[in-house]
Design a protein around this motif. Structure first.
Motif, PDB file in Angstrom:
ATOM      1  N   ARG A  88      31.179  31.060  51.119  1.00  0.00           N
ATOM      2  CA  ARG A  88      32.437  31.634  51.619  1.00  0.00           C
ATOM      3  C   ARG A  88      33.327  32.062  50.457  1.00  0.00           C
ATOM      4  NH1 ARG A  88      31.786  27.275  55.371  1.00  0.00           N
ATOM      5  NH2 ARG A  88      33.186  25.933  54.153  1.00  0.00           N
ATOM      6  N   ASN A  89      33.327  31.288  49.380  1.00  0.00           N
ATOM      7  CA  ASN A  89      34.094  31.669  48.189  1.00  0.00           C
ATOM      8  C   ASN A  89      33.586  32.974  47.591  1.00  0.00           C
ATOM      9  OD1 ASN A  89      35.688  29.384  48.379  1.00  0.00           O
ATOM     10  ND2 ASN A  89      34.455  28.197  46.929  1.00  0.00           N
ATOM     11  N   LEU A  90      32.272  33.150  47.612  1.00  0.00           N
ATOM     12  CA  LEU A  90      31.700  34.385  47.080  1.00  0.00           C
ATOM     13  C   LEU A  90      32.138  35.593  47.910  1.00  0.00           C
ATOM     14  CD1 LEU A  90      28.093  33.131  46.230  1.00  0.00           C
ATOM     15  CD2 LEU A  90      29.880  33.754  44.600  1.00  0.00           C
ATOM     16  N   LEU A  91      32.196  35.411  49.211  1.00  0.00           N
ATOM     17  CA  LEU A  91      32.693  36.491  50.066  1.00  0.00           C
ATOM     18  C   LEU A  91      34.154  36.792  49.721  1.00  0.00           C
ATOM     19  CD1 LEU A  91      31.204  35.497  53.549  1.00  0.00           C
ATOM     20  CD2 LEU A  91      30.328  37.186  51.948  1.00  0.00           C
ATOM     21  N   ALA A  92      34.940  35.731  49.506  1.00  0.00           N
ATOM     22  CA  ALA A  92      36.342  35.927  49.142  1.00  0.00           C
ATOM     23  C   ALA A  92      36.465  36.634  47.796  1.00  0.00           C
ATOM     24  CB  ALA A  92      37.061  34.580  49.093  1.00  0.00           C
ATOM     25  N   ASP A  93      35.587  36.317  46.847  1.00  0.00           N
ATOM     26  CA  ASP A  93      35.602  37.002  45.546  1.00  0.00           C
ATOM     27  C   ASP A  93      35.467  38.513  45.722  1.00  0.00           C
ATOM     28  OD1 ASP A  93      35.805  34.598  44.214  1.00  0.00           O
ATOM     29  OD2 ASP A  93      33.661  34.463  43.767  1.00  0.00           O
ATOM     30  N   SER A  94      34.512  38.899  46.551  1.00  0.00           N
ATOM     31  CA  SER A  94      34.283  40.331  46.774  1.00  0.00           C
ATOM     32  C   SER A  94      35.483  40.976  47.450  1.00  0.00           C
ATOM     33  CB  SER A  94      33.028  40.533  47.629  1.00  0.00           C
ATOM     34  OG  SER A  94      31.876  40.148  46.931  1.00  0.00           O
ATOM     35  N   ALA A  95      36.061  40.263  48.410  1.00  0.00           N
ATOM     36  CA  ALA A  95      37.244  40.807  49.087  1.00  0.00           C
ATOM     37  C   ALA A  95      38.399  40.985  48.105  1.00  0.00           C
ATOM     38  CB  ALA A  95      37.648  39.880  50.229  1.00  0.00           C
ATOM     39  N   ILE A  96      38.594  40.024  47.228  1.00  0.00           N
ATOM     40  CA  ILE A  96      39.676  40.108  46.235  1.00  0.00           C
ATOM     41  C   ILE A  96      39.457  41.293  45.302  1.00  0.00           C
ATOM     42  CG2 ILE A  96      40.688  38.945  44.245  1.00  0.00           C
ATOM     43  CD1 ILE A  96      40.181  36.284  45.735  1.00  0.00           C
ATOM     44  N   ALA A  97      38.219  41.432  44.816  1.00  0.00           N
ATOM     45  CA  ALA A  97      37.917  42.533  43.907  1.00  0.00           C
ATOM     46  C   ALA A  97      38.168  43.874  44.577  1.00  0.00           C
ATOM     47  CB  ALA A  97      36.471  42.431  43.422  1.00  0.00           C
ATOM     48  N   ALA A  98      37.703  44.022  45.819  1.00  0.00           N
ATOM     49  CA  ALA A  98      37.887  45.284  46.540  1.00  0.00           C
ATOM     50  C   ALA A  98      39.359  45.531  46.859  1.00  0.00           C
ATOM     51  CB  ALA A  98      37.059  45.269  47.822  1.00  0.00           C
ATOM     52  N   PHE A  99      40.100  44.492  47.187  1.00  0.00           N
ATOM     53  CA  PHE A  99      41.519  44.634  47.525  1.00  0.00           C
ATOM     54  C   PHE A  99      42.329  45.146  46.334  1.00  0.00           C
ATOM     55  CE2 PHE A  99      45.812  42.823  48.334  1.00  0.00           C
ATOM     56  CZ  PHE A  99      46.067  43.437  49.558  1.00  0.00           C
ATOM     57  N   TRP A 100      41.895  44.761  45.126  1.00  0.00           N
ATOM     58  CA  TRP A 100      42.638  45.174  43.935  1.00  0.00           C
ATOM     59  C   TRP A 100      42.434  46.644  43.567  1.00  0.00           C
ATOM     60  CZ3 TRP A 100      46.637  43.928  41.188  1.00  0.00           C
ATOM     61  CH2 TRP A 100      47.145  42.630  41.275  1.00  0.00           C
ATOM     62  N   VAL A 101      41.384  47.250  44.061  1.00  0.00           N
ATOM     63  CA  VAL A 101      41.145  48.665  43.727  1.00  0.00           C
ATOM     64  C   VAL A 101      42.307  49.537  44.195  1.00  0.00           C
ATOM     65  CG1 VAL A 101      39.648  50.645  44.164  1.00  0.00           C
ATOM     66  CG2 VAL A 101      38.646  48.419  43.602  1.00  0.00           C
ATOM     67  N   PRO A 102      42.712  49.485  45.459  1.00  0.00           N
ATOM     68  CA  PRO A 102      43.884  50.290  45.853  1.00  0.00           C
ATOM     69  C   PRO A 102      45.195  49.766  45.261  1.00  0.00           C
ATOM     70  CG  PRO A 102      43.093  48.999  47.704  1.00  0.00           C
ATOM     71  CD  PRO A 102      42.064  48.884  46.639  1.00  0.00           C
ATOM     72  N   LEU A 103      45.284  48.447  44.997  1.00  0.00           N
ATOM     73  CA  LEU A 103      46.496  47.938  44.361  1.00  0.00           C
ATOM     74  C   LEU A 103      46.689  48.532  42.972  1.00  0.00           C
ATOM     75  CD1 LEU A 103      46.631  44.124  45.292  1.00  0.00           C
ATOM     76  CD2 LEU A 103      47.756  46.063  46.413  1.00  0.00           C
ATOM     77  N   MET A 104      45.613  48.948  42.338  1.00  0.00           N
ATOM     78  CA  MET A 104      45.691  49.601  41.027  1.00  0.00           C
ATOM     79  C   MET A 104      45.697  51.123  41.166  1.00  0.00           C
ATOM     80  SD  MET A 104      43.211  47.257  38.587  1.00  0.00           S
ATOM     81  CE  MET A 104      41.734  47.647  39.525  1.00  0.00           C
ATOM     82  N   HIS A 105      45.895  51.607  42.379  1.00  0.00           N
ATOM     83  CA  HIS A 105      45.911  53.051  42.651  1.00  0.00           C
ATOM     84  C   HIS A 105      44.592  53.708  42.240  1.00  0.00           C
ATOM     85  CE1 HIS A 105      50.620  53.303  42.783  1.00  0.00           C
ATOM     86  NE2 HIS A 105      50.114  52.355  43.575  1.00  0.00           N
ATOM     87  N   PHE A 106      43.504  52.974  42.404  1.00  0.00           N
ATOM     88  CA  PHE A 106      42.156  53.486  42.129  1.00  0.00           C
ATOM     89  C   PHE A 106      41.989  53.903  40.669  1.00  0.00           C
ATOM     90  CE2 PHE A 106      42.858  53.941  46.651  1.00  0.00           C
ATOM     91  CZ  PHE A 106      41.668  53.504  47.213  1.00  0.00           C
ATOM     92  N   ASN A 107      42.671  53.226  39.761  1.00  0.00           N
ATOM     93  CA  ASN A 107      42.484  53.475  38.324  1.00  0.00           C
ATOM     94  C   ASN A 107      40.995  53.321  38.023  1.00  0.00           C
ATOM     95  OD1 ASN A 107      42.474  52.962  35.343  1.00  0.00           O
ATOM     96  ND2 ASN A 107      44.686  53.193  35.671  1.00  0.00           N
ATOM     97  N   LEU A 108      40.407  54.375  37.459  1.00  0.00           N
ATOM     98  CA  LEU A 108      38.957  54.537  37.512  1.00  0.00           C
ATOM     99  C   LEU A 108      38.169  53.405  36.848  1.00  0.00           C
ATOM    100  CD1 LEU A 108      36.651  56.289  38.455  1.00  0.00           C
ATOM    101  CD2 LEU A 108      36.792  57.546  36.293  1.00  0.00           C
TER     102      LEU A 108
END
Length: 367
Positions: A88-108
């Protein structure tokens, strides 16, 4: 961004083949999660600085890099099933990583690194099927982050952001690769140990019968093909059943262990020794005639007489040995063994603690 050593499909089965290994997964991943999240937060912070982000995203950055790795470890550690909790933690890791992409305005660059390293980490976690299960979670988190930021899109990565990403790219990837190498070495070592268990008798340290017969047959083939001598010693541990009956099976095992160790000490390079039966050993001496083989057999017979067992202190110990020189009449390994066995039978019939050369000449008798 989080997990540790990886392995092939074969290694996966080895890694989680025991409850102990499954329970150890959170601890194995913990250090890599701290490293990956911490280095990832460094890149996130540089992007937030350039975006002049508000306090909420800075708080989230601190929670991601500093708090989440420790919280995840505690959640898994205190769970009734740490293995499932860590998944479950691993799933949360992936969610956190993906959530940060738009928070960074998709900085490449940091966006690509977060998603790529997160995906690679799932593969490298050795947890079967975990990567497939993270995909819908990651997509949902990315969409949620995008809705929260209005899908703001600023993909350009400045030199400062690129430099902030380098530790995540180089240090984390390097250490994960090192961890994978260590895991592979452990798997190789375990495979070697399993192979050894399949070839060597655990009590005597001698080859198991099947492997001994294969090597003995090759030695007999060389006798016929290269016209060089070879001699077979068939050895019976005298009184083994009596030791078992009087002092127990632990004493019997101790006798076989000591007799096997004494034999291994006397073997020469190229000699082929194995446990032929319950209390019988067999040795093929390639390129060796009867006289030299008899000297080896007598040295072994004398060595066994010196064995003293704490498990059976009142017993003396000896061996009977039948010796047969390989000849043209031995078309099969069974023919050679049959002749040595006849000599061994004669040694036991005539009083034991002696060696007999086929076709029946007794040597080293002590009565």
């Amino acid at each position: 961004m989080n997990t540790g050593p990886s392995g092939t499909e074969a290694a996966q089965a080895t890694v989680f083949s025991s409850p102990r290994a499954r329970a150890a997964l959170p601890r194995r991943i913990y250090r890599y999660r701290m490293l990956g999240m911490g280095l990832g937060a460094l890149a996130m912070a540089m992007v937030l600085w350039e975006l002049q982000a508000g306090p909420l995203r800075w708080i989230l950055c601190a929670l991601t890099g500093l708090a989440w790795p420790h919280l995840a470890y505690q959640l898994a550690k205190r769970s009734a099933d740490p293995f499932k909790a860590e998944q479950r933690n691993l799933l949360a890791d992936s969610a956190i990583a993906a959530f940060w992409v738009p928070l960074m305005h998709f900085n490449l660059l940091p966006s690509v690194l977060l998603l790529a390293l997160s995906a690679a980490d799932k593969v490298n976690s050795d947890v079967p099927g975990i990567f497939r299960r993270t995909l819908p979670v990651s997509v949902a988190a990315l969409l949620a982050g995008g809705l929260a930021t209005g899908f703001a899109f600023e993909p350009a990565s400045s030199t400062a952001v690129i430099l902030a990403c380098l530790p995540m790219l180089l240090i984390h990837t390097g250490l994960v690769s090192l961890g994978r190498q260590q895991l592979v070495r452990k798997v190789v070592q375990k495979n070697r140990e399993l192979d050894l268990l399949g070839r060597v008798d655990r009590v005597t340290g001698l080859a198991l019968r099947g492997h001994w017969e294969r090597d003995a047959a090759l030695a007999l083939h060389d006798v016929h093909a290269l016209d060089r001598p070879a001699t077979l010693l068939l050895i019976d541990v005298d009184g083994f059943k009596r030791v078992n009956d009087d002092s127990g099976h632990l004493a019997g095992d101790a006798l076989l262990r000591a007799a096997g160790a004494a034999l291994r000490t006397l073997l020469r390079p190229g000699d082929i020794a194995g446990r032929y039966g319950g209390d019988e050993f067999a040795v093929v001496c390639p390129a060796t005639g009867l006289e030299e083989a008899a000297r080896l057999a007598e040295a072994y017979r004398a060595a066994v007489e010196t064995i003293v067992l704490a498990e059976a202190p009142d017993h003396g110990h000896s061996v009977s040995i039948g010796i047969a020189l390989a000849g043209r009449g031995h078309a099969r390994i069974e023919d050679w063994i049959h002749e040595a066995d006849a000599a061994l039978y004669e040694a036991k019939r005539s009083g034991r603690n002696r060696l007999v050369l086929s076709p029946g000449e007794a040597l080293g008798a002590t009565g």
